[in-house]
Design an enzyme around this catalytic site. Structure first.
Site, PDB file in Angstrom:
ATOM      1  N   THR A  89      37.225  41.904  41.977  1.00 21.71           N
ATOM      2  CA  THR A  89      38.344  42.429  41.207  1.00 21.71           C
ATOM      3  C   THR A  89      39.620  42.442  42.040  1.00 21.71           C
ATOM      4  O   THR A  89      40.684  42.003  41.584  1.00 21.71           O
ATOM      5  CB  THR A  89      38.032  43.857  40.722  1.00 21.71           C
ATOM      6  OG1 THR A  89      36.814  43.848  39.991  1.00 21.71           O
ATOM      7  CG2 THR A  89      39.146  44.392  39.851  1.00 21.71           C
ATOM      8  N   THR A  90      39.530  42.935  43.281  1.00 20.25           N
ATOM      9  CA  THR A  90      40.699  43.018  44.149  1.00 20.25           C
ATOM     10  C   THR A  90      41.196  41.636  44.547  1.00 20.25           C
ATOM     11  O   THR A  90      42.361  41.472  44.918  1.00 20.25           O
ATOM     12  CB  THR A  90      40.368  43.856  45.401  1.00 20.25           C
ATOM     13  OG1 THR A  90      39.731  45.065  44.992  1.00 20.25           O
ATOM     14  CG2 THR A  90      41.603  44.208  46.194  1.00 20.25           C
ATOM     15  N   TYR A 102      34.526  42.796  27.926  1.00 26.94           N
ATOM     16  CA  TYR A 102      35.096  42.428  26.631  1.00 26.94           C
ATOM     17  C   TYR A 102      34.050  42.301  25.531  1.00 26.94           C
ATOM     18  O   TYR A 102      34.218  42.834  24.433  1.00 26.94           O
ATOM     19  CB  TYR A 102      35.931  41.134  26.713  1.00 26.94           C
ATOM     20  CG  TYR A 102      36.713  40.869  25.451  1.00 26.94           C
ATOM     21  CD1 TYR A 102      37.867  41.589  25.173  1.00 26.94           C
ATOM     22  CD2 TYR A 102      36.284  39.925  24.520  1.00 26.94           C
ATOM     23  CE1 TYR A 102      38.577  41.374  23.993  1.00 26.94           C
ATOM     24  CE2 TYR A 102      36.983  39.703  23.351  1.00 26.94           C
ATOM     25  CZ  TYR A 102      38.131  40.427  23.080  1.00 26.94           C
ATOM     26  OH  TYR A 102      38.814  40.209  21.920  1.00 26.94           O
ATOM     27  N   TYR A 133      27.166  45.008  39.630  1.00 27.25           N
ATOM     28  CA  TYR A 133      28.461  45.674  39.787  1.00 27.25           C
ATOM     29  C   TYR A 133      28.786  46.385  38.477  1.00 27.25           C
ATOM     30  O   TYR A 133      28.982  45.742  37.455  1.00 27.25           O
ATOM     31  CB  TYR A 133      29.527  44.633  40.142  1.00 27.25           C
ATOM     32  CG  TYR A 133      30.945  45.126  40.260  1.00 27.25           C
ATOM     33  CD1 TYR A 133      31.265  46.475  40.440  1.00 27.25           C
ATOM     34  CD2 TYR A 133      31.997  44.213  40.235  1.00 27.25           C
ATOM     35  CE1 TYR A 133      32.580  46.901  40.563  1.00 27.25           C
ATOM     36  CE2 TYR A 133      33.321  44.634  40.367  1.00 27.25           C
ATOM     37  CZ  TYR A 133      33.603  45.969  40.519  1.00 27.25           C
ATOM     38  OH  TYR A 133      34.903  46.376  40.634  1.00 27.25           O
ATOM     39  N   ARG A 141      36.776  49.378  33.837  1.00 27.05           N
ATOM     40  CA  ARG A 141      37.402  48.071  33.608  1.00 27.05           C
ATOM     41  C   ARG A 141      36.691  47.262  32.525  1.00 27.05           C
ATOM     42  O   ARG A 141      37.330  46.565  31.745  1.00 27.05           O
ATOM     43  CB  ARG A 141      37.409  47.251  34.905  1.00 27.05           C
ATOM     44  CG  ARG A 141      38.407  47.732  35.937  1.00 27.05           C
ATOM     45  CD  ARG A 141      38.438  46.792  37.135  1.00 27.05           C
ATOM     46  NE  ARG A 141      39.439  47.191  38.111  1.00 27.05           N
ATOM     47  CZ  ARG A 141      40.718  46.830  38.089  1.00 27.05           C
ATOM     48  NH1 ARG A 141      41.157  46.049  37.117  1.00 27.05           N
ATOM     49  NH2 ARG A 141      41.555  47.232  39.027  1.00 27.05           N
ATOM     50  N   LYS A 190      26.722  47.765  43.324  1.00 29.38           N
ATOM     51  CA  LYS A 190      28.012  48.380  43.623  1.00 29.38           C
ATOM     52  C   LYS A 190      28.327  49.271  42.435  1.00 29.38           C
ATOM     53  O   LYS A 190      28.568  48.786  41.325  1.00 29.38           O
ATOM     54  CB  LYS A 190      29.100  47.328  43.807  1.00 29.38           C
ATOM     55  CG  LYS A 190      30.497  47.921  43.945  1.00 29.38           C
ATOM     56  CD  LYS A 190      31.579  46.858  43.924  1.00 29.38           C
ATOM     57  CE  LYS A 190      32.962  47.492  43.982  1.00 29.38           C
ATOM     58  NZ  LYS A 190      34.057  46.486  43.921  1.00 29.38           N
ATOM     59  N   ILE A 247      31.772  48.731  48.914  1.00 32.01           N
ATOM     60  CA  ILE A 247      32.596  47.545  48.674  1.00 32.01           C
ATOM     61  C   ILE A 247      33.977  48.083  48.340  1.00 32.01           C
ATOM     62  O   ILE A 247      34.198  48.665  47.287  1.00 32.01           O
ATOM     63  CB  ILE A 247      32.008  46.658  47.581  1.00 32.01           C
ATOM     64  CG1 ILE A 247      30.644  46.114  48.048  1.00 32.01           C
ATOM     65  CG2 ILE A 247      32.959  45.509  47.268  1.00 32.01           C
ATOM     66  CD1 ILE A 247      29.961  45.190  47.061  1.00 32.01           C
TER      67      ILE A 247
END
Length: 293
Positions: A43-44, A106, A132, A137, A162, A204
């Site tokens: 993501t980052t 989504y 994850y 999000r 994570k 993480i």
């Protein structure tokens, strides 16, 4: 399998393009400052705005530059199961040690859909999977019962998680259901220290992008049970944990990195805009408190 301070690496951009030279230098800097593994294309790393060629290229660069010094957990998730498998297959061929697989976003699949999605991936590619979960999000929440069932169905293939749910009781639920060998990593820097008491073994991290040495120090202390030392470092980093989310991530993180290193820019890709003046001020103050300003 994985532990300690694991940065979810930013993707350096310069004039709209991936800055390969800066990324290689960033990988080296992270390893030299104690990061215990690396996550490209998370993501980052703005994976949502990378095209497939860039995505795969970044994984390959990270593996090549790390050169076996630390493991590479490649971001491979997608809301399309076939695309996720493709990313995994490419990551395996490039030499990644594991795949970080975000819950499909989504689509909002059911728990049965999540079981089917991750089971298909585990059965179709032998690259180890770190689940994850980040419902803030993705909207989809990978519930503890589903995590435990996946770990039981696919031992040695689905090896950890994570967890960025913000719900620390899940660490105990995962441990009781999946066993102590199931690798639990925090996905929330402010909660990472508390997670050690409950069975998590690392994080993480977003903050480790900016403060890898301090982050590694925190995790090393926590891993040995020196919670007094770990707490002192945690409190030093806490304002930075918060400031890096004072605007849409990773904009504040890139601002901080550009301030600290002249070989990195603050460039992000739309729809992520440059961070606001208020966010920059928060980052500046947090860097001073951490002794990095």
């Amino acid at each position: 399998m994985f532990s300690g301070s694991i940065p979810a690496l930013v993707t350096p951009f310069r004039e709209g393009q991936v800055d390969e030279e800066a990324f290689r230098r960033f990988v080296d800097w992270q390893i030299e400052n104690g990061s215990s593994a690396l996550v490209p294309c998370g993501t980052t790393g703005e994976s949502a705005t990378l095209d497939n060629e860039e995505h795969h290229k970044l994984i390959g660069i990270c593996v090549e530059q790390a050169s076996g010094r630390v493991p590479v957990i490649a971001g491979c998730g997608s809301n399309d199961t076939r695309t996720a498998l493709w990313h995994m297959e490419v990551a395996k061929d490039l030499g990644a040690d594991a795949a970080l697989m975000v819950a499909p976003y989504y689509n909002r699949p059911s728990q049965e859909g999540l079981l089917a999605h991750f089971s298909f991936l585990a059965e179709s590619c032998d690259l180890p999977i770190v689940l994850y979960n980040v419902p803030g999000r993705t909207v989809t929440d990978l519930l503890p019962a589903t995590v435990v069932e996946l770990a039981r169905r696919h031992p040695g293939k689905i090896v950890g998680i994570k967890d960025a749910s913000g719900d620390l009781q899940r660490a105990t639920q995962h441990r009781l259901g999946a066993g102590p060998d199931f690798c639990q990593l925090s996905g929330d820097d402010p909660l990472a220290l508390a997670g050690y008491v409950l069975g998590q073994v690392g994080c993480i991290s977003v903050t480790a992008n900016v403060a890898p040495k301090l982050s590694a120090e925190l995790h090393a202390a926590a891993a040995t049970g020196d919670y007094e030392r770990a707490r002192k470092v945690h409190e030093k980093l806490f304002p930075l944990h918060k400031a890096l989310f004072a605007d849409a991530s990773p904009s504040p993180t890139k601002y901080a990195l550009a301030k600290l290193h002249n070989w990195l820019t603050a460039d992000t890709r739309l729809p992520i805009a440059p961070c606001s003046e208020a966010a920059r001020k928060a980052v500046d103050e947090a860097l001073e408190i951490a002794g990095l300003g």
